[in-house]
Enzyme design. Structure first.
Site, PDB file in Angstrom:
ATOM      1  N   THR A   2       1.499 -13.553   9.310  1.00 40.36           N
ATOM      2  CA  THR A   2       2.221 -13.184  10.538  1.00 40.36           C
ATOM      3  C   THR A   2       2.511 -14.410  11.412  1.00 40.36           C
ATOM      4  OG1 THR A   2       0.034 -12.534  11.380  1.00 40.36           O
ATOM      5  CG2 THR A   2       1.503 -10.766  10.707  1.00 40.36           C
TER       6      THR A   2
ATOM      7  N   ASN B 159      -6.536  -4.799  18.004  1.00 39.15           N
ATOM      8  CA  ASN B 159      -5.247  -5.446  18.245  1.00 39.15           C
ATOM      9  C   ASN B 159      -4.132  -4.542  17.720  1.00 39.15           C
ATOM     10  OD1 ASN B 159      -3.012  -7.152  18.277  1.00 39.15           O
ATOM     11  ND2 ASN B 159      -3.652  -8.261  16.414  1.00 39.15           N
TER      12      ASN B 159
ATOM     13  N   ARG C 190       0.806  -1.222   0.000  1.00 40.48           N
ATOM     14  CA  ARG C 190       0.000   0.000   0.000  1.00 40.48           C
ATOM     15  C   ARG C 190       0.845   1.282   0.000  1.00 40.48           C
ATOM     16  NH1 ARG C 190      -3.559  -2.189   4.981  1.00 40.48           N
ATOM     17  NH2 ARG C 190      -1.750  -3.589   5.130  1.00 40.48           N
TER      18      ARG C 190
ATOM     19  N   GLU D  93      -9.883 -10.399  12.101  1.00 42.82           N
ATOM     20  CA  GLU D  93      -9.423  -9.368  11.164  1.00 42.82           C
ATOM     21  C   GLU D  93     -10.608  -8.646  10.532  1.00 42.82           C
ATOM     22  OE1 GLU D  93      -6.059  -8.498  10.734  1.00 42.82           O
ATOM     23  OE2 GLU D  93      -6.194  -9.718  12.535  1.00 42.82           O
TER      24      GLU D  93
HETATM   25  C1  UD1 Z   1      -1.949  -6.861  11.674  1.00 46.11           C
HETATM   26  C2  UD1 Z   1      -2.811  -7.792  12.550  1.00 46.11           C
HETATM   27  C3  UD1 Z   1      -4.028  -7.003  13.035  1.00 46.11           C
HETATM   28  C4  UD1 Z   1      -3.570  -5.775  13.792  1.00 46.11           C
HETATM   29  C5  UD1 Z   1      -2.597  -4.937  12.957  1.00 46.11           C
HETATM   30  C6  UD1 Z   1      -1.977  -3.862  13.835  1.00 46.11           C
HETATM   31  C7  UD1 Z   1      -2.554 -10.084  11.708  1.00 46.11           C
HETATM   32  C8  UD1 Z   1      -3.169 -11.167  10.913  1.00 46.11           C
HETATM   33  N1  UD1 Z   1      -3.239  -8.947  11.768  1.00 46.11           N
HETATM   34  O1  UD1 Z   1      -2.724  -6.466  10.548  1.00 46.11           O
HETATM   35  O2  UD1 Z   1      -4.825  -7.820  13.889  1.00 46.11           O
HETATM   36  O3  UD1 Z   1      -4.689  -4.990  14.157  1.00 46.11           O
HETATM   37  O4  UD1 Z   1      -1.535  -5.749  12.450  1.00 46.11           O
HETATM   38  O5  UD1 Z   1      -1.181  -2.980  13.089  1.00 46.11           O
HETATM   39  O6  UD1 Z   1      -1.498 -10.274  12.273  1.00 46.11           O
HETATM   40  N2  UD1 Z   1       4.471  -9.530   8.107  1.00 46.11           N
HETATM   41  C9  UD1 Z   1       5.502 -10.448   7.949  1.00 46.11           C
HETATM   42  N3  UD1 Z   1       5.255 -11.595   7.240  1.00 46.11           N
HETATM   43  C10 UD1 Z   1       4.056 -11.893   6.707  1.00 46.11           C
HETATM   44  C11 UD1 Z   1       3.004 -10.955   6.889  1.00 46.11           C
HETATM   45  C12 UD1 Z   1       3.239  -9.791   7.596  1.00 46.11           C
HETATM   46  O7  UD1 Z   1       6.614 -10.234   8.427  1.00 46.11           O
HETATM   47  O8  UD1 Z   1       3.921 -12.951   6.088  1.00 46.11           O
HETATM   48  C13 UD1 Z   1       4.735  -8.310   8.878  1.00 46.11           C
HETATM   49  C14 UD1 Z   1       4.491  -7.030   8.097  1.00 46.11           C
HETATM   50  O9  UD1 Z   1       5.690  -6.588   7.474  1.00 46.11           O
HETATM   51  C15 UD1 Z   1       4.059  -6.052   9.182  1.00 46.11           C
HETATM   52  C16 UD1 Z   1       3.422  -6.947  10.233  1.00 46.11           C
HETATM   53  O10 UD1 Z   1       3.838  -8.267   9.960  1.00 46.11           O
HETATM   54  O11 UD1 Z   1       5.150  -5.372   9.765  1.00 46.11           O
HETATM   55  C17 UD1 Z   1       1.890  -6.877  10.159  1.00 46.11           C
HETATM   56  O12 UD1 Z   1       1.486  -7.171   8.842  1.00 46.11           O
HETATM   57  P1  UD1 Z   1       0.438  -6.251   8.076  1.00 46.11           P
HETATM   58  O13 UD1 Z   1       0.205  -6.800   6.728  1.00 46.11           O
HETATM   59  O14 UD1 Z   1       0.810  -4.830   8.188  1.00 46.11           O
HETATM   60  O15 UD1 Z   1      -0.848  -6.598   8.970  1.00 46.11           O
HETATM   61  P2  UD1 Z   1      -2.115  -5.716   9.232  1.00 46.11           P
HETATM   62  O16 UD1 Z   1      -3.064  -5.917   8.134  1.00 46.11           O
HETATM   63  O17 UD1 Z   1      -1.708  -4.348   9.566  1.00 46.11           O
HETATM   64 CA    CA Z   2       0.175  -3.068   9.514  1.00 47.93          CA
END
Ligand code: UD1
Ligand code: CA
Length: 463
Positions: free
Chosen positions: A77, A166, A11, A151
């Site tokens: 995550t 969260n 994004r 989510e």
């Molecule tokens: C995530 C949480 C959500 C929370 C929000 C807070 C999950 C499923 N959701 O959503 O509940 O409210 O953060 O900001 O966890 N990342 C990895 N590997 C992956 C996927 C993500 O390292 O395979 C990292 C991303 O770089 C990021 C973090 O994990 O720093 C969160 O991922 P992001 O896609 O931003 O999740 P949100 O949709 O924000």
């Molecule tokens: Ca995020």
């Protein structure tokens, strides 16, 4: 502890990995790691994926203890945490944070750790009440107890009404977390393994899970796009300015004043609107900076004034006056009481105590002594097209307006140069250097060659 930073940051629409975007002079990731390192500095694992090399390189510049762990494919995550846990101890607790929440403070993290220790829960989730919870995972509770995290995209209508969200920051019992991670599935709208599902899994296994609510919801704001980047930057700007104002710095217009976290500013400095102070700048008491001034890695002495100017890697002495409209480039050192005025550019230039370069000049690769005056429109001609050369100007020198000082050249103490001179030979102390053709007046030229013109008529009347 584990920091998740492997996401693509789609994004952001950027060629730079999301966590390397800067706010207040530091990358998003550096902000987070600074807060985290005050709570737990050992064994920090940063999960990297998109732009992994760049992120790992950047990481080594600001953290000695953090190690990067590669998540090659973005599987969610939950998968990211599993990879980071691979070589962690079998027991104990682990802190998990998302790498994109730079406003998180160490105080909040410490309070979360404390709450987790007191409750003895298998997991504690840092939560916040958001005025607009859109996009975040919702905290689902029954009788005040945490049941699961849902989510946004997977939530039903009622769940979307929930405003407690969260933050993406958690404390887990390592053994319980490891066990739960084996039970994750991908049955959600993104087809990813969600770390958030661990909460429901722990709960069903009869373990206790809890929440810790932040007082200040702005701390947990995540950066997913440029609009959020701007919002979070403004919040951090306000936080920095607030602290400076409470420490005795006058900031006339906080909204247009951007100061990096690394800058040091003493009490009784006054900062006028439209000013940006970047890098490791240091500003002493009584200085006035701005309006509309940018300082990058500059040291400014007591009671100095810098107005409408751009200065990089320069030292500005006590009571010196710079601007309006000056450009101090790197290696500029102004001693006390120096004046550098309008439309003056300096580079690698040392200007001695009380000397003045008041108007329209270029001073490059130069050393100027004390109490010397450089006349308007003087150019230090330092570049012969191949190499740069040095100019030395002594104490109490008077350089006439529009002089060209062709380097290498030395002007001795107390010497003068005539206005309009091209000086390409040294001028000994106390001498007057003149380097220009003598003036010749051709009498009656206009009357003869411009006969009948307004100029000729004007001259005629005076005869
Ligand atoms: C995530 C949480 C959500 C929370 C929000 C807070 C999950 C499923 N959701 O959503 O509940 O409210 O953060 O900001 O966890 N990342 C990895 N590997 C992956 C996927 C993500 O390292 O395979 C990292 C991303 O770089 C990021 C973090 O994990 O720093 C969160 O991922 P992001 O896609 O931003 O999740 P949100 O949709 O924000
Ligand atoms: Ca995020």
């Amino acid at each position: 502890m584990i920091v998740l930073a492997a996401g693509e940051g789609t994004r952001m629409k950027s060629s730079l990995p999301k966590v390397l975007h800067k706010i207040s002079g530091r990358t998003i990731l550096e902000h987070l790691l600074n807060a985290v390192s005050e709570v737990e500095s050992k064994e920090v694992r940063v999960v990297v994926g998109a732009g992994s090399q760049e992120v790992t390189e950047a990481l080594s510049t600001f953290s000695k203890s953090a190690k990067s762990v590669l998540q090659e494919v973005r599987r969610g995550t939950g998968d990211a945490v599993r990879i980071a846990l691979a070589d962690s101890p079998a027991t104990g607790t682990v802190l998990v944070c998302a790498g994109d929440t730079p406003l998180l403070t160490s105080q909040t993290l410490k309070a979360l750790v404390e709450s987790h220790r007191e409750s003895g829960a298998a997991a504690t989730v840092l939560t916040a009440e958001l005025p607009d919870p859109f996009g975040y995972g919702r905290i689902v509770k029954a009788n005040g107890e945490l049941i699961s995290i849902v989510e946004e995209r997977d939530a039903d209508k009622d769940q979307r009404e929930i405003t407690e969200i969260n933050s993406g920051v958690y404390l887990f019992d390592i053994a319980a977390l490891r066990d739960s991670l084996t039970k994750l599935d991908k049955k959600n709208s993104q087809g990813e393994e969600y770390l958030t599902d661990v909460i429901g899994i722990l709960r069903e296994a009869g373990k206790s899970v809890g929440t810790y609510l932040t007082e200040d919801f702005t701390e947990i704001l995540g950066i997913n796009d440029r609009s959020q980047l701007a919002d979070v930057s403004a919040l951090l700007r306000d936080r920095i300015n607030e602290a400076l104002m409470l420490s005795g710095v006058t900031i006339v217009d906080s909204a247009s004043t951007w100061i990096d976290l690394n800058a040091e500013i003493e009490a009784d400095v006054r900062i006028e609107p439209g000013t940006s102070i970047q890098g490791k700048s240091k500003i002493k008491a009584g200085a006035v900076i701005g309006p509309r001034t940018t300082l990058v890695d500059c040291e400014v002495g007591a009671a100095a004034q810098i107005i409408e100017s751009h200065c990089e890697s320069s030292k500005i002495g006590n009571q010196a006056k710079v601007g309006p409209y000056a450009h101090l480039r790197s290696g500029t050192v102004l001693a006390g009481d120096v004046k550098v005025g309008s439309f003056v550019e300096t580079k690698n230039a040392h200007v001695g105590e009380g000397s003045k370069v008041p108007h329209l000049s270029y001073v490059g690769d130069a050393e100027i002594g004390k109490e010397t005056n450089i006349g308007a429109a003087t150019i230090f001609v330092n570049y012969d097209g191949v190499e740069k050369h040095q100019t030395k100007v002594g104490d109490h020198v008077r350089i006439g307006s529009d002089s060209m000082l062709i380097a290498p050249v030395t002007i001795g103490d107390g010497a003068y140069t005539a206005a309009g001179s091209v000086i390409n030979e040294d001028v000994p102390p106390g001498a007057l250097g003149i380097g220009r053709a003598r003036q010749v007046n051709i009498l009656g030229w206009v009357l003869k060659k411009r006969k009948g013109s307004k100029s000729a008529n004007a001259a005629e009347e005076k005869k």
